[in-house]
Design an enzyme around this catalytic site. Structure first.
Site, mmCIF file in Angstrom:
data_model
loop_
_atom_site.group_PDB
_atom_site.id
_atom_site.type_symbol
_atom_site.label_atom_id
_atom_site.label_comp_id
_atom_site.label_asym_id
_atom_site.label_seq_id
_atom_site.Cartn_x
_atom_site.Cartn_y
_atom_site.Cartn_z
ATOM 1 N N GLU A 120 0.809 -1.227 0.000
ATOM 2 C CA GLU A 120 0.000 0.000 0.000
ATOM 3 C C GLU A 120 0.842 1.279 0.000
ATOM 4 O O GLU A 120 0.632 2.164 0.830
ATOM 5 C CB GLU A 120 -0.957 -0.019 1.205
ATOM 6 C CG GLU A 120 -1.850 -1.256 1.195
ATOM 7 C CD GLU A 120 -2.770 -1.376 2.408
ATOM 8 O OE1 GLU A 120 -2.626 -0.591 3.348
ATOM 9 O OE2 GLU A 120 -3.624 -2.273 2.401
ATOM 10 N N GLU B 60 -5.806 -10.692 -2.305
ATOM 11 C CA GLU B 60 -6.662 -10.602 -1.105
ATOM 12 C C GLU B 60 -8.142 -10.526 -1.493
ATOM 13 O O GLU B 60 -8.911 -9.737 -0.943
ATOM 14 C CB GLU B 60 -6.283 -9.364 -0.277
ATOM 15 C CG GLU B 60 -4.811 -9.315 0.079
ATOM 16 C CD GLU B 60 -4.424 -8.179 1.019
ATOM 17 O OE1 GLU B 60 -5.313 -7.581 1.651
ATOM 18 O OE2 GLU B 60 -3.217 -7.897 1.109
HETATM 19 C C1 XIL Z 1 -6.398 -7.345 7.571
HETATM 20 C C2 XIL Z 1 -6.502 -8.633 8.368
HETATM 21 O O1 XIL Z 1 -7.328 -9.540 7.663
HETATM 22 C C3 XIL Z 1 -7.051 -8.381 9.703
HETATM 23 O O2 XIL Z 1 -7.018 -9.577 10.472
HETATM 24 C C4 XIL Z 1 -6.258 -7.278 10.376
HETATM 25 O O3 XIL Z 1 -6.841 -6.969 11.585
HETATM 26 C C5 XIL Z 1 -6.234 -6.031 9.524
HETATM 27 O O4 XIL Z 1 -5.703 -6.365 8.302
HETATM 28 N N1 XIL Z 1 -4.863 -5.052 3.316
HETATM 29 C C6 XIL Z 1 -3.897 -5.937 3.712
HETATM 30 C C7 XIL Z 1 -4.206 -6.961 4.735
HETATM 31 O O5 XIL Z 1 -2.803 -5.949 3.136
HETATM 32 O O6 XIL Z 1 -3.100 -7.256 5.542
HETATM 33 C C8 XIL Z 1 -5.380 -6.536 5.575
HETATM 34 O O7 XIL Z 1 -5.723 -7.627 6.412
HETATM 35 C C9 XIL Z 1 -6.556 -6.109 4.733
HETATM 36 C C10 XIL Z 1 -6.193 -4.939 3.879
#
Ligand code: XIL
Length: 374
Positions: free
Chosen positions: A157, A262
């Site tokens: 990010e 994701e």
């Molecule tokens: C999220 C996780 O799923 C949660 O358990 C945590 O509390 C917050 O982060 N972008 C990302 C991930 O790169 O690491 C994030 O995951 C969601 C957004």
């Protein structure tokens, strides 16, 4: 005898419902030859504590990502403390099951303890000190799993919505070259690992332009970057097919591999005007944002099913550029989308329901796979 038959019957039923119809290929088999299919795991899933979900992971996926255990906060909470326990178990699970193992993530502005950016008095550290901390962290973590973690999200990010570099302590203290430094240290620690830049909303044009510009610059400087991870935290209407196709095509033209890292599909009303996956944003609870707490209407289930099949059709039209599609979780019950951006909602963002049963969308995704020559 009757009891015995009943027991066998229930056993077969459980197996079929957990693993899918015996005739039906798994997700990983359906997309074999196009891309890997994976899920992000929490500790209960990779330690076997949640046996039902562990069984799904083994049956359906050939790549895994760690939902939290490899982030800086959990793994390196204090300057001289590393907690490798859970990360070691995550990697062992992947190796035992012959999976492609992803490391998420080395450098991020979230889930990073404050001490990283501060001296003992709480003042910001110098560029030199922060680079040293970054190098030490990457060397230690990547080095420990050298040859076992196959791909790293090196930076997460780093581009903002307007396409400029995101204003994080990393950028403010080190300067824009913190990104190439992170790649350099990771490459040094494991020269064979795939190294990626991961982000959300690159489907939006302004942000995508910034990401493409960043990739071009990194390539000109000879940085070892394998590809770009698209988080794809989507909803029923964001992103559009045109946006997704353009993003994959433009990254592909720069020689980048594209990983969907994701994926989930949020079906609840959004409190935001524009889509975001910024985990630092929190919104107060309000029942109007939680309309399906007692179940999902059939019409919405159908929309979800179509949406998932459409997404996989789009991704598989880019076989060769898209090398991996990873869902951010296994079943609806564990998804982060139940608690972000509003705590305690009932969301339906994945392919298995709250009882770890396959949703109609699973079947639709499997059926949407490119047909293999018979
Ligand atoms: C999220 C996780 O799923 C949660 O358990 C945590 O509390 C917050 O982060 N972008 C990302 C991930 O790169 O690491 C994030 O995951 C969601 C957004």
């Amino acid at each position: 005898m009757r009891l015995h038959r009943n027991l066998v019957g229930s056993f077969v039923f459980v197996c079929l419902s957990v693993l899918g119809n015996a005739q039906q290929p798994s997700l990983k088999d359906a997309y074999n030859g196009c891309f890997l299919v994976g899920a992000a795991l929490n500790p209960a899933q990779f330690t076997g504590q949640d046996a039902e979900e562990t069984a799904i992971v083994k049956a359906q996926f050939n790549t895994i990502s760690p939902e939290n255990v490899l982030e800086w906060g959990p793994i390196h909470p204090q300057p001289h403390t590393y907690n490798f326990g859970l990360a070691d178990q995550y990697v062992e699970f992947g190796q035992q099951n012959h999976m492609f193992i992803v490391g998420h993530t080395l450098i991020w502005h979230n889930q990073t303890p404050k001490w990283v950016f501060q001296d003992e008095k709480g003042n910001p550290v110098s560029r030199k000190v922060l680079l040293k901390r970054m190098r030490e962290h990457i060397k230690t973590v990547v080095g420990r799993y050298k040859g076992r973690i196959n791909a790293w999200d090196v930076v997460n990010e780093v581009v903002d919505e307007d396409g400029t570099l995101r204003q994080t302590p990393w950028l403010k203290i080190i300067g824009p070259d913190y990104i190439e430094k992170a790649f350099e240290y990771a490459h040094k620690a494991d020269p064979k690992a795939q190294l990626n830049y991961n982000d959300y909303n690159l489907e939006n044009e302004a942000k995508r332009k910034g990401a493409l510009e960043l990739v071009r610059k990194l390539k000109t400087k000879g940085v070892h970057i394998t590809g770009v991870g698209l988080q794809d935290h989507f909803s029923l209407d964001f992103a559009t097919a045109d946006q997704i196709n353009a993003t994959i095509e433009e990254l592909g033209k720069l020689g980048m591999k594209v990983m969907i890292t994701e994926l989930d599909v949020d079906v609840l009303p959004s409190p935001f005007q524009d889509p975001t996956a910024d985990v630092s944003v929190k919104v107060a609870s309000n029942p109007k944002y939680n309309p399906y707490a007692s179940g999902l209407p059939e019409a919405v289930q159908q929309q979800i099913t179509n949406r998932w099949a459409d997404l996989f059709r789009i991704y598989s039209s880019h076989c060769g550029v898209v090398t991996r599609v990873t869902l951010w979780g296994v079943s609806d019950k564990d998804s982060w989308k139940n608690d972000w951006p509003i705590r305690g909602r009932t969301n339906y963002p994945l392919l298995f329901d709250r009882n770890a049963q396959p949703k109609p969308a699973l079947n639709a995704v499997i059926e949407a796979a490119p047909k293999k020559p018979s």
